[in-house]
Structure formats: C-alpha cells, structure tokens
Design a protein around this motif. Structure first.
Motif, PDB file in Angstrom:
ATOM      1  N   TYR A 151       0.839  -1.190   0.000  1.00 18.85           N
ATOM      2  CA  TYR A 151       0.000   0.000   0.000  1.00 18.85           C
ATOM      3  C   TYR A 151       0.876   1.243   0.000  1.00 18.85           C
ATOM      4  O   TYR A 151       2.003   1.220   0.511  1.00 18.85           O
TER       5      TYR A 151
ATOM      6  N   LEU B 233       0.370   5.262   1.171  1.00 21.34           N
ATOM      7  CA  LEU B 233      -0.522   6.216   1.815  1.00 21.34           C
ATOM      8  C   LEU B 233      -0.563   7.493   0.987  1.00 21.34           C
ATOM      9  O   LEU B 233       0.447   8.158   0.805  1.00 21.34           O
TER      10      LEU B 233
ATOM     11  N   VAL C 116      -5.526   5.118   0.559  1.00 25.44           N
ATOM     12  CA  VAL C 116      -4.318   4.384   0.186  1.00 25.44           C
ATOM     13  C   VAL C 116      -4.469   3.870  -1.238  1.00 25.44           C
ATOM     14  O   VAL C 116      -5.579   3.696  -1.749  1.00 25.44           O
TER      15      VAL C 116
END
Length: 87
Positions: free
Chosen positions: A23, A25, A76
């Motif tokens: 992921y 952010l 995300v």
C-alpha cells in the motif's frame, strides 16, 4: 492498482495476516502497532504521506509484522502482488 478509503479506526490489516499486497498512503494518517506474544504493545509509529506499507511481507512471504489502522480518514493505493512482483 486501486484506491481504497479507510475511516478513522478502521483496520487495513492485522499482525499475522498474509501479505498479498503493498500500500501507498496518499492522504490521511495511519498507525502501526506491533504486539508481543503476551499481547503487550512492543512498538508503534505512524506512516507519512507516500510511504510504502506492507512491502516487507510482500517481498519476504512472511506474515504481517504489525497491525495497521487509520488514525483519521485515509486514502491508500493498493498494489496487488502480481503488479508489485511481476516476475
């Protein structure tokens, strides 16, 4: 890839989960927490914008080493394993 939204308090993944994605952010604030076998909090911290999250599990094949949750509403970018590791 896909954009995902998490509300404050929502868990992205838990310590011990399989690491199938990484992921990034893009907005908001996320916190990681690592717990000992006795359930006590061993380590904690926050992710900054544009930091990678979960890449270690993805690359090593080990389970997630921490629980990650949203401290406030967050966005995300999820990158699936097959795109992150196209080999």
């Amino acid at each position: 890839t896909s954009r995902e939204f998490y509300t404050s308090g929502q868990i992205l993944f838990k310590q011990g989960d399989e690491g199938n994605d990484l992921y990034i952010l893009s907005a908001g604030k996320l916190r990681y927490e690592k717990f000992g076998k006795d359930g006590s909090l061993r380590d904690a911290g926050e992710f900054k914008r544009l930091e990678l999250i979960g890449e270690l599990s993805l690359f090593t094949g080990e389970r997630r080493s921490a629980t990650v949750r949203a401290l406030r509403d967050s966005e995300v970018i999820r990158v699936p394993k097959d795109l992150a590791l196209p080999i």
